[in-house]
Structure formats: C-alpha cells, structure tokens
Design an enzyme around this catalytic site. Structure first.
Site, PDB file in Angstrom:
ATOM      1  N   PRO A   2      -3.322   1.283   3.435  1.00 39.52           N
ATOM      2  CA  PRO A   2      -4.372   2.135   2.867  1.00 39.52           C
ATOM      3  C   PRO A   2      -3.771   3.274   2.052  1.00 39.52           C
ATOM      4  O   PRO A   2      -2.796   3.905   2.466  1.00 39.52           O
ATOM      5  CB  PRO A   2      -5.088   2.666   4.113  1.00 39.52           C
ATOM      6  CG  PRO A   2      -4.776   1.693   5.195  1.00 39.52           C
ATOM      7  CD  PRO A   2      -3.403   1.183   4.894  1.00 39.52           C
ATOM      8  N   LYS A  61      -1.887  10.163   2.267  1.00 37.22           N
ATOM      9  CA  LYS A  61      -2.337   9.067   3.115  1.00 37.22           C
ATOM     10  C   LYS A  61      -2.497   9.479   4.577  1.00 37.22           C
ATOM     11  O   LYS A  61      -2.760   8.633   5.425  1.00 37.22           O
ATOM     12  CB  LYS A  61      -1.345   7.902   3.015  1.00 37.22           C
ATOM     13  CG  LYS A  61      -1.113   7.408   1.585  1.00 37.22           C
ATOM     14  CD  LYS A  61      -0.016   6.357   1.548  1.00 37.22           C
ATOM     15  CE  LYS A  61       0.388   6.021   0.119  1.00 37.22           C
ATOM     16  NZ  LYS A  61       1.469   5.033   0.070  1.00 37.22           N
ATOM     17  N   HIS A 103      -6.892  -5.313  19.644  1.00 40.99           N
ATOM     18  CA  HIS A 103      -6.149  -4.496  18.689  1.00 40.99           C
ATOM     19  C   HIS A 103      -6.385  -2.994  18.881  1.00 40.99           C
ATOM     20  O   HIS A 103      -5.806  -2.191  18.150  1.00 40.99           O
ATOM     21  CB  HIS A 103      -6.516  -4.893  17.258  1.00 40.99           C
ATOM     22  CG  HIS A 103      -6.102  -6.287  16.909  1.00 40.99           C
ATOM     23  ND1 HIS A 103      -6.769  -7.055  15.966  1.00 40.99           N
ATOM     24  CD2 HIS A 103      -5.095  -7.070  17.383  1.00 40.99           C
ATOM     25  CE1 HIS A 103      -6.184  -8.241  15.879  1.00 40.99           C
ATOM     26  NE2 HIS A 103      -5.173  -8.273  16.723  1.00 40.99           N
ATOM     27  N   ARG A 122      -1.089  -4.325  13.323  1.00 42.35           N
ATOM     28  CA  ARG A 122       0.357  -4.414  13.083  1.00 42.35           C
ATOM     29  C   ARG A 122       1.151  -3.292  13.749  1.00 42.35           C
ATOM     30  O   ARG A 122       2.374  -3.290  13.684  1.00 42.35           O
ATOM     31  CB  ARG A 122       0.612  -4.429  11.573  1.00 42.35           C
ATOM     32  CG  ARG A 122      -0.048  -5.621  10.880  1.00 42.35           C
ATOM     33  CD  ARG A 122       0.182  -5.612   9.381  1.00 42.35           C
ATOM     34  NE  ARG A 122      -0.547  -6.684   8.721  1.00 42.35           N
ATOM     35  CZ  ARG A 122      -0.628  -6.830   7.395  1.00 42.35           C
ATOM     36  NH1 ARG A 122      -0.024  -5.964   6.595  1.00 42.35           N
ATOM     37  NH2 ARG A 122      -1.310  -7.825   6.874  1.00 42.35           N
ATOM     38  N   LYS A 168      13.243  13.812 -13.627  1.00 44.74           N
ATOM     39  CA  LYS A 168      13.592  12.646 -12.824  1.00 44.74           C
ATOM     40  C   LYS A 168      14.136  11.528 -13.705  1.00 44.74           C
ATOM     41  O   LYS A 168      13.492  11.103 -14.655  1.00 44.74           O
ATOM     42  CB  LYS A 168      12.362  12.143 -12.056  1.00 44.74           C
ATOM     43  CG  LYS A 168      11.768  13.157 -11.079  1.00 44.74           C
ATOM     44  CD  LYS A 168      12.702  13.387  -9.901  1.00 44.74           C
ATOM     45  CE  LYS A 168      12.045  14.277  -8.853  1.00 44.74           C
ATOM     46  NZ  LYS A 168      12.911  14.486  -7.670  1.00 44.74           N
TER      47      LYS A 168
END
Length: 292
Positions: A2, A61, A103, A122, A168
């Site tokens: 996600p 996130k 799960h 997972r 960069k």
C-alpha cells in the site's frame, strides 16, 4: 505494498469510526506483528488496555492513532503516545468481521463493542507504541521522524525537495522511492507520475531541470489525489479499507501494469523493464531512455 493513497483511505476510515473510543481488550495473536515494539507483546497489550483514541494521522505510508496521555481508567502518567501502524505488504485495519480469521494478528475491542482487527497475510506489517516528538514543526511518532514530508502534506515544500533532487546523482525514480527524500510514493505512483511528466525513470535527477522536477512532483501529488478519490489501487483482496472494500483506481492507471498496451497519450506500445528488483512501466516515445 500500500502506498500513500491506500494508507490515507484506511486512516480516514479509522478517523470516522474509532476516534473517541477506548480499548477495553487487546490480544496479540502473532508475535511477529509486534516485533517492532521492543518491550514485547505483554507490554503493548497492557499499555493499550484502557487507552482512549484521540485522533489519527499519517506521514507517507505510516499511519498512527494518537492515544490520550494517562488514560483515567489506568492511572498511568505516560507521555503522549501513538499506536504506529505499518501495513507492510498486506496489512489491513478492519472493523467488525474479517473474511480470513487465520490472518488476524492483533485484535482490540472498543468500548462500543466494535472489534478493530489487524490482519496481515504476509506478516511484514505490525503495530508498535511510540512517543510523540516534535520534528520540523510537526508532532510525529519517533519511528516516523526520519521520513520526509509527503506530497499531500499541507507543509510539503516543493521548492525544497527540488533543491534536494538537483543534488542527487542517481535515477529520478530511485529518488522518488527514497522515503527520506519524499515519502508516500511507491512503485505504482512513481511510474504514474513519471509518465504524466514525460520523464524516464532512469534519468539522473541532477540532470533534470527545475521545471521537469516540479512537473514530476506535481504529477505525483495529482495522481495520488485522484487515486484517493477512488479508494486507492487494489490489484487483489489485500488492499482494502476498514470495511473490507477494495479501491478501483487500477482501472485508471496510465503506466503501471500496461506492458504491451498502447500509450493513452501517443499510441506507442508501453514497455516494462527491471529496476531495483521491481518492474518499471513507461512509454518509449513519451519517455525516451537517457543516452548512456
């Protein structure tokens, strides 16, 4: 995994349904889900018991639930703390029933009887408790303090990020995925932003003009706002909101997953190539590879 829109969808659902409620029971079903909480499962459950959820927030996130300091039912005098949630590859924050009980890694019962479950097939995600700290004008959990602001943050400074990118000397896509440069962008939205800005992901960031870098960052913000409006991108049942519903932005993707299909802008056949153990999707005409 996600990315920002999917995590923000979950945060908004939690904001609507759990803020103001108190945890009356907490159970850790799998120790791996709390491995980031160094004091262990027993400490986490003891500190959450009786804690009142006072708010939700997110950076990149990561999302977190802000907990009232020293919940009156416990008599504790803890500093302000947050329950930090990382969804990992397949984590879900679900309210009520869950489709696959095997799960469920952590469950918490709220004072209105609602069950908040953390399911993670997972087992890369998890919960941890952390102190809130002040960083660059914002209050965030300590484990999140190293992350850069994300493009949907009201205090996101495009000019400052452009300045960083101009220094960069590696690929622009690599920089977009670096959460200490700009957070929240993963593989899907990096490809979408680069396609919209007509920039190949292998271009060295320092060789791009300020206008090009600005276009990439603006495109990232735009595409993530659009994805958020459609509930995020769900390719399978792993990415869902708090009610178990999938997003549908995958139908609107212009680059990601479209190898062999025609570019929606110029008609050329979209290509895929390997990058950082991932797949990158791009248009060879709109986004020509840099010369070696």
């Amino acid at each position: 995994m996600p990315e920002l829109p999917e995590v923000e969808v979950v945060r908004r659902g939690l904001q609507d349904h759990v803020v103001g409620k108190t945890m009356t029971a907490v159970r850790v079903h799998h120790p791996r889900a709390v491995r980031r909480h160094e004091a262990g499962p027993a400490d986490l459950t003891a500190r959450l018991l009786g804690a009142r959820i006072s708010g939700t927030d997110r950076r990149g996130k990561y999302l977190w639930l802000t907990l009232d300091a020293g919940a009156p039912t416990t008599g504790r005098d803890d500093p302000d703390t947050a329950l930090v949630v990382h969804l990992g590859m397949s984590g879900q924050m679900l309210l009520g029933g869950v489709p696959r009980a095997e799960h469920v890694r952590i469950s918490a019962v709220l004072d209105d009887g609602t069950v908040l479950s953390f399911a993670d097939q997972r087992t890369f995600g998890g919960w941890q408790l952390a102190d809130l700290v002040s960083v660059d004008g914002s209050v965030v959990p300590a484990p999140v303090a190293h992350l850069a602001r994300d493009p949907l943050d009201p205090l996101f400074d495009v000019d400052s990020v452009i300045k960083v990118l101009r220094g960069k000397h590696s690929e622009i896509k690599r920089q977009l995925l670096d959460q200490q440069v700009v957070s929240g962008i993963g593989n899907i939205y990096a490809d979408e932003a680069l396609w919209r800005a007509k920039v190949h992901g292998a271009r060295v960031a320092a060789t791009l003009t300020r206008r090009q870098l600005g276009a990439v960052l603006d495109a990232a913000a735009d595409v993530m706002r659009e994805a958020l409006a459609k509930g995020g991108t769900s390719f399978d049942s792993l990415y869902v909101n708090v009610n178990g519903q999938s997003g549908y932005f995958d139908r609107s993707l212009d680059a990601y997953g479209r190898e062999g299909e025609h570019c929606r802008r110029c008609g050329a056949v979209m290509r895929r190539e390997k990058f950082m153990n991932r797949s990158s999707f791009y248009c060879p005409r709109c986004q020509p590879r840099p010369r070696r």
